[in-house]
Structures are given as structure tokens and as C-alpha cells.
Design an enzyme around this catalytic site. Sequence first.
Site, PDB file in Angstrom:
ATOM      1  N   ASP A   1      26.248  15.305 -28.761  1.00 54.98           N
ATOM      2  CA  ASP A   1      26.915  15.821 -29.941  1.00 54.98           C
ATOM      3  C   ASP A   1      27.747  17.029 -29.553  1.00 54.98           C
ATOM      4  OD1 ASP A   1      27.686  16.371 -32.496  1.00 54.98           O
ATOM      5  OD2 ASP A   1      25.829  17.365 -33.047  1.00 54.98           O
TER       6      ASP A   1
ATOM      7  N   GLU B   1       0.812  -1.222   0.000  1.00 56.29           N
ATOM      8  CA  GLU B   1       0.000   0.000   0.000  1.00 56.29           C
ATOM      9  C   GLU B   1       0.841   1.266   0.000  1.00 56.29           C
ATOM     10  OE1 GLU B   1      -0.416  -2.471   2.090  1.00 56.29           O
ATOM     11  OE2 GLU B   1      -2.493  -3.217   2.007  1.00 56.29           O
TER      12      GLU B   1
END
Length: 421
Positions: free
Chosen positions: A335, A293
Site C-alpha cells: 500500500d 539423512e
Amino acid sequence: MPQQPQAPAPAMPVDWWQLEPGALLHALGSSPSGISQDQAQQRLGRYGPNRIVAPAPRRLLREIAQRLRNPLVLVLLCAGAVSAFTGEGTSAWIIGCVVLLSLALDHFQQRRAEDAAARLSAQVALTARVLRDGTEQRVPVSTLVPGDVVRIAAGSQVPGDGILLQSQDLFVQQAALTGESFPVDKSAQAPRGASAEGSPAVLFMGSSVLSGTGTLVICRTGGLTRMGEIAAFVRTDREDLAFENDLRSFGLFIMRLTVLLVLFVLFVGGLAHRDWFETFMFAVALAVGMTPELLPMVVTISLSRGALRLAREQVIVKRLSAIHNLGSMDVLCTDKTGTLTEARIELVRHVDVAGRDSAVVLENAFLNSRFESGIRTPLEDAILQRDGVDVAGWVKIDEVPFDFERRRLSVLLEKDGARRL
């Protein structure tokens, strides 16, 4: 006198970057002196404000429905419903509060991130120098429309996608679109390219002017610009993150295990001729006991704590589940782009065509960088930082500027009556 009806705003040509300035102005219903204020208001109603439209806020019920799709949450809700049906009101109330608090924390964190991003956007209020009714005016960028003629200079932000009508020594920074930190030479006299991105006469929204001046006619605004297309792509719904997939897989595992356990207990109870109601209650108790729970609450609180720590470092987290992806990375590959690096180049070697170190190569590169006019690139700055080249006695005679046919810049120098290109 009744007011004369105005001509409808023209449709933007599909191949606008290939049209000559005169044909483009005619197609846009404009002129070198711009459009009138009435035309601008009319076109603003058709094309809308010149801004990157923010995504519409999500509806609360839709957000709740998306979060309830988590199998683990569904298991908890089913366990709570069964507990309430069998008279275990306390258990049902605790499970409901846990689920509700987890959903509320997740919703609050996401809304806070969206509000922070909206406040950052509201801090930027740009204006542009536009020609309307034959006079130069400074208006908010959001009111620009196709056909407006805008003047730009060093320090200006390009307010929309357009074609240069006039330019002088114009260099722009397009790192926001291409990621490259090198300045780009733009010219109204350059030949039109096969694409808008390859045309040196085209400027895009999001670019900034580093040097020179220019006048351009706006062809596309708002979401129709390249920047608007990128923003629309970024706003599209993404696939679930790895953490969400793992959590969903775990929830499905718990759900399947719970269902199988209940069926197994009922089957064994039936074989042993036990009371069906008592057997069912025992199976439900096992299912509720197996259900974690507090797991959604623990996950949400842990991710929220990570979001708060990142917020203190000026990082906005829009999706809590993204924190898990960030923390699970071992190697980040990017990049090479000037927007992430220092945009600084260091000269390491100077070699000839045979790969041997050559002082002549260094001298030629140094003289070219030293005597060329215009804005210097990071490459030239790196060359000029190298010591050991004597420029005394050299006199500049002429210069052949960079163009897209030769793809180079040349300077003609003279020393002691001898000339070198």
C-alpha cells in the site's frame, strides 16, 4: 495511626472517547492536576507496567516437540531406531547427530534473532511529563497509569491512549498506526467522534507530536491500547509458511513411499517363501537408503547462511523458513504509505473542473499554501516548489483554519484593494 484504606482503582469506561473531560476525569478518579503518587502506585499494581508486553520465551521442550513434527525428521528418527535395533549402531549414531545438529542450529538462530529484537527494544527508554500531587514530574513511561495527566509538546511521544484536556496548534504523526505520513490536527475543543479513531480529541500510543502543545488524561495503557492490540495480533501464532508446507509435503511423500516399499518387499518375500527376518532386514536397509539423512542439515545450513547475509544488512530474521518466502517473490505489492515511501509529493499538473490546464488554479493553490499558518503538509510543499507565481503585493487579511465540517483551510488576501478568499 492506622493507615486509611485507599479507594480501589476505577474501571476504565468502555466509551471513554465520547465522555466530556469533566465526566471522564470523574470516571477515572482523577482531576486536572492529576492523581497522587499513592494512587499511581496502586493503579500500577492493578493495570501493570505501561509497555507492550513481549511474548513469553518458548520452552525448550516445546520448541523441540514442534520441530520434531516434521515428517522428514520423523522418518529419520524411525530409520535411526530401526538401525539401532538391528545392530547398525554407526548408522543410528550418524542419523541422530544429523537430526540433533539441525535442531540445534535452528534453535540457535531463532534465539539469536529474539535476543537482537529484545536489545533493540531495551535501547528505547522514554520519559513523560506527568502531573502528580499537583506538581509536574518527569517519570518513565512504563510507570504511567489510567488517570495520569500528561503534558506533551513538539517532539514528544504519546505515552498512552487518552483524551485531550487542552491543546494549542497540536499536530501529531500517526504513521505507526495508520501508515499515512500527513500530520493530523488534534483539538480538545473538537466534537467527539462516533469511534475513538475518528475523534480529533483522542491521541493514541505510538503517535508523535510534530507541533503545538497539549495536555491529555491517560485512559488506556500497555496492552489495552490500540498499539498493544496490534502487537498482540502480530504475536499470535501464524500458519505455516509455504516452505514449511512444501517440506512437510515432501516428508510425507518420503514416509508413504518408504512404508509402501517395506510392505511391498515383505509381500514379495512372502510369496517367494524367503526368510522373514532376512526379508525384513533387506526392506529396512532399502528404507534407510531412501531416507535423505542430510536434507534437514542442508536446509538449515542454507537458511542460516541467508540469515547471516541479511544480518549484515541490518535485517533480523526471526524464522529461518521466512527466507525462502522472501527469495521466491517476483513482485512485492504494498500500500502507498509514508512509512515505506519518501512521503514526498510532486506537482505534475494543475487543471480546472473541465480537466484543462489552468494558471488560476495554480495561483490560488500557491497563494493558499504560501500564506496559511501552521505546519505545512507535503502537498503544500510540492505546490510551493513550482515557480511562476508572483506573490508580490498580496497581503493576508485573515484565515479560516481547517475544521472537520468544512474540511478545508481558507485565507483571505488583498491586493490593490481587491480581496480574494
